[in-house]
Design a protein around this motif. Structure first.
Motif: not given
Length: 94
Positions: A2-22
């Motif tokens: 594991p790595k501390p969150k502050d080691e990352f330049d940015g954090l982003y939402p973990c959004d995925f397509y819905t089945a209907e969108e994909l």
């Protein structure tokens, strides 16, 4: 490890397509094609085996998370994967 969150330049939402969108209505896809679609690639794109393995790591949990919206079709041959598509009211249930 594991790595501390502050080691990352940015954090982003973990959004995925819905089945209907994909998926295109009326089409069925293998997990390999789903992995490509999740990355915005053509489902028939040629990929290196290592890249395909990484995309498969994304596709399998996506299928599980979206299972209520999907139907499954058997593989066309024993050595091939099954297919997934959008669930519709008129889909056959066996």
């Amino acid at each position: 490890m594991p790595k501390p969150k502050d080691e990352f330049d940015g954090l982003y939402p973990c959004d995925f397509y819905t089945a209907e969108e994909l998926f295109e209505p009326g089409e069925m896809y293998t997990v390999y094609e789903i992995g490509r679609l999740l990355q915005g690639l053509d489902p028939e794109s040629e990929l290196e085996p290592d890249t395909e393995a990484v995309l498969l790591d994304w596709a399998i949990p996506w299928v599980v998370a979206n299972s209520e919206d999907l139907v499954v079709g058997n593989p066309v041959a024993e050595d091939q994967p099954g297919y997934y598509g959008l669930k519709r009211e008129d889909d056959r249930r066996d």
